[in-house]
Design a protein around this motif. Structure first.
Motif, mmCIF file in Angstrom:
data_model
loop_
_atom_site.group_PDB
_atom_site.id
_atom_site.type_symbol
_atom_site.label_atom_id
_atom_site.label_comp_id
_atom_site.label_asym_id
_atom_site.label_seq_id
_atom_site.Cartn_x
_atom_site.Cartn_y
_atom_site.Cartn_z
ATOM 1 N N THR A 8 0.722 -1.187 -0.066
ATOM 2 C CA THR A 8 -0.077 0.119 0.008
ATOM 3 C C THR A 8 0.809 1.278 -0.018
ATOM 4 O OG1 THR A 8 -1.884 -1.198 1.553
ATOM 5 C CG2 THR A 8 -1.714 1.240 1.381
ATOM 6 N N ALA A 9 1.951 1.400 0.802
ATOM 7 C CA ALA A 9 3.009 2.422 0.750
ATOM 8 C C ALA A 9 3.535 2.577 -0.586
ATOM 9 C CB ALA A 9 4.041 2.204 1.759
ATOM 10 N N PHE A 10 4.115 1.436 -1.325
ATOM 11 C CA PHE A 10 4.408 1.712 -2.593
ATOM 12 C C PHE A 10 3.475 2.390 -3.409
ATOM 13 C CE2 PHE A 10 7.897 -0.872 -1.230
ATOM 14 C CZ PHE A 10 9.210 -0.180 -1.559
ATOM 15 N N GLY A 11 2.189 1.735 -3.475
ATOM 16 C CA GLY A 11 1.215 2.355 -4.263
ATOM 17 C C GLY A 11 0.871 3.649 -3.910
ATOM 18 N N ASP A 12 0.799 4.081 -2.784
ATOM 19 C CA ASP A 12 0.522 5.727 -2.665
ATOM 20 C C ASP A 12 1.505 6.400 -2.856
ATOM 21 O OD1 ASP A 12 -1.967 4.825 -1.195
ATOM 22 O OD2 ASP A 12 -1.136 4.629 0.665
ATOM 23 N N ALA A 13 2.795 5.944 -2.755
ATOM 24 C CA ALA A 13 4.026 6.822 -3.064
ATOM 25 C C ALA A 13 3.996 7.107 -4.623
ATOM 26 C CB ALA A 13 5.364 5.894 -2.846
ATOM 27 N N LEU A 14 3.524 6.202 -5.553
ATOM 28 C CA LEU A 14 3.422 6.034 -7.102
ATOM 29 C C LEU A 14 2.432 7.137 -7.302
ATOM 30 C CD1 LEU A 14 3.967 2.312 -8.080
ATOM 31 C CD2 LEU A 14 5.487 4.283 -8.530
ATOM 32 N N VAL A 15 1.135 7.045 -6.579
ATOM 33 C CA VAL A 15 0.280 7.900 -6.720
ATOM 34 C C VAL A 15 0.643 9.382 -6.415
ATOM 35 C CG1 VAL A 15 -2.031 8.698 -5.828
ATOM 36 C CG2 VAL A 15 -1.792 6.274 -6.382
ATOM 37 N N TYR A 16 1.457 9.494 -5.582
ATOM 38 C CA TYR A 16 1.732 11.023 -5.080
ATOM 39 C C TYR A 16 2.944 11.414 -6.012
ATOM 40 C CZ TYR A 16 4.013 14.706 -2.229
ATOM 41 O OH TYR A 16 4.453 15.901 -1.868
ATOM 42 N N LEU A 17 3.717 10.661 -6.622
ATOM 43 C CA LEU A 17 4.661 11.173 -7.658
ATOM 44 C C LEU A 17 3.978 11.257 -8.880
ATOM 45 C CD1 LEU A 17 7.975 8.895 -6.672
ATOM 46 C CD2 LEU A 17 7.261 11.085 -6.080
ATOM 47 N N ASN A 18 3.007 10.571 -9.397
ATOM 48 C CA ASN A 18 2.437 10.589 -10.654
ATOM 49 C C ASN A 18 1.333 11.667 -10.633
ATOM 50 O OD1 ASN A 18 3.698 8.706 -12.304
ATOM 51 N ND2 ASN A 18 2.521 7.002 -10.962
ATOM 52 N N ASP A 19 0.913 12.439 -9.628
ATOM 53 C CA ASP A 19 0.077 13.627 -9.462
ATOM 54 C C ASP A 19 0.864 14.828 -10.133
ATOM 55 O OD1 ASP A 19 -1.845 15.365 -9.117
ATOM 56 O OD2 ASP A 19 -2.406 14.784 -7.286
ATOM 57 N N PRO A 20 0.415 15.395 -11.273
ATOM 58 C CA PRO A 20 0.976 16.651 -11.519
ATOM 59 C C PRO A 20 0.778 17.654 -10.554
ATOM 60 C CG PRO A 20 -0.221 15.418 -13.266
ATOM 61 C CD PRO A 20 -0.651 14.807 -12.108
ATOM 62 N N PHE A 21 -0.326 17.876 -9.913
ATOM 63 C CA PHE A 21 -0.324 18.638 -8.954
ATOM 64 C C PHE A 21 0.638 18.937 -7.803
ATOM 65 C CE2 PHE A 21 -2.400 20.499 -4.981
ATOM 66 C CZ PHE A 21 -2.475 21.828 -5.336
ATOM 67 N N ASN A 22 1.063 17.579 -7.350
ATOM 68 C CA ASN A 22 2.053 17.778 -6.452
ATOM 69 C C ASN A 22 3.368 18.124 -6.871
ATOM 70 O OD1 ASN A 22 0.475 16.426 -4.432
ATOM 71 N ND2 ASN A 22 0.849 14.273 -5.169
ATOM 72 N N TRP A 23 3.724 18.148 -8.132
ATOM 73 C CA TRP A 23 4.936 18.497 -8.745
ATOM 74 C C TRP A 23 4.933 20.302 -8.927
ATOM 75 C CZ3 TRP A 23 9.466 15.625 -9.997
ATOM 76 C CH2 TRP A 23 9.309 14.296 -9.652
ATOM 77 N N THR A 24 3.714 20.549 -9.668
ATOM 78 C CA THR A 24 3.796 22.033 -9.887
ATOM 79 C C THR A 24 3.085 23.009 -8.961
ATOM 80 O OG1 THR A 24 1.410 21.666 -10.998
ATOM 81 C CG2 THR A 24 3.509 21.542 -12.323
ATOM 82 N N ARG A 25 2.359 22.570 -8.080
ATOM 83 C CA ARG A 25 1.781 23.560 -6.944
ATOM 84 C C ARG A 25 3.013 24.383 -6.188
ATOM 85 N NH1 ARG A 25 2.334 21.535 -1.883
ATOM 86 N NH2 ARG A 25 2.456 19.318 -1.658
ATOM 87 N N THR A 26 2.595 25.490 -5.671
ATOM 88 C CA THR A 26 3.601 26.428 -4.949
ATOM 89 C C THR A 26 4.035 25.645 -3.736
ATOM 90 O OG1 THR A 26 2.473 28.480 -5.699
ATOM 91 C CG2 THR A 26 4.007 28.436 -3.861
#
Length: 249
Positions: A8-26
């Motif tokens: 579950t942790a690995f899956g959540d990590a992939l979801v977090y890293l694949n979310d463009p908002f987590n990369w581009t937000r302030t």
């Protein structure tokens, strides 16, 4: 943690890293990455400006070996987080300046040690030959000693840089930025996926730093290029290493 916890942790990590908002937000991954790189680069540059001249002076003079050993041992004994905390309660406060100074202090010892060893191991006969050719002390430094010591000097810089990139995450614990803020956020929320995502980003950045500096070191080092991966592969295969002409020895 149950059996499905790590998955579950690995899956959540992939979801977090694949979310463009987590990369581009302030204050997102890209902003923290830029801050992480800026702090690390300034710390390594400051350490190099201080450490390399000291290593050159000690290495050329032939003394100071005891001081180098003491410096190396002390650097391992002083926790970087403790130094960050001490600087945070000074007038510097929770600023990038304090973080840069703490990380630079952490990076100085490996640079001094490697530079010292590199210059001390320059063959005495080479120095004597350079003097016999009428070279001045400055010419010997720039044309003979420094090129020969360069592999060890760059190794010290590479070691320090990778350590700084990995250790810069601790700045988040004293109110600083860097990618460590993602790990700190995940820890505070008990979100293992976010913690793992931050750890993956830091590990990837450290590996990329190592790879980049290995390539840069090979590019600036005089003589034939010797790539460690190729040499290990050849030795494992039990094949003789080819010469520059391509004919095996």
């Amino acid at each position: 943690m149950d059996a499905g916890g790590p998955v579950t942790a690995f899956g959540d990590a992939l979801v977090y890293l694949n979310d463009p908002f987590n990369w581009t937000r302030t204050g997102g991954i890209l902003d923290l990455l830029v801050q992480h790189l800026r702090i690390s680069a300034l710390a390594v540059l400051l350490a190099a400006v201080l450490a390399i001249p000291i290593g050159v002076l000690l290495g050329r003079s032939g003394g100071g070996a005891g001081a180098i050993v003491v410096l190396s041992n002390v650097s391992r004994a002083v926790p970087t987080l403790a130094l960050l905390t001490v600087l945070a309660v000074t007038p510097l406060g929770f600023s990038e300046t304090g973080t840069v100074l703490a990380l630079a202090a952490f990076a100085v010892p490996p640079m001094v040690t490697n530079t010292f060893v590199g210059f001390r191991e320059v063959d005495r006969d080479v120095r004597e030959a350079a003097r016999a050719m009428g070279m001045s002390s400055r010419q010997m430094l720039t044309r003979v000693e420094f090129p020969l010591a360069l592999p060890l000097v760059t190794t010290g810089v590479r070691t320090a840089a990778v350590q700084v990139v990995a250790t810069a995450t601790l700045a988040a614990l004293v109110g600083g930025g860097t990618l460590g803020r993602i790990i700190n956020l995940g820890f505070g929320q008990q979100d293992h996926g976010t913690m793992l995502a931050g750890a993956v980003l830091v590990a990837a950045l450290a590996l990329l730093t190592e790879l980049l500096l290995v390539v840069l070191s090979a590019a600036v080092t005089p003589g034939p290029r010797r790539w460690p991966v190729r040499r290990v592969r050849t030795e494992r295969a039990g094949e003789p290493e080819p010469t520059s002409s391509g004919v095996p020895l």
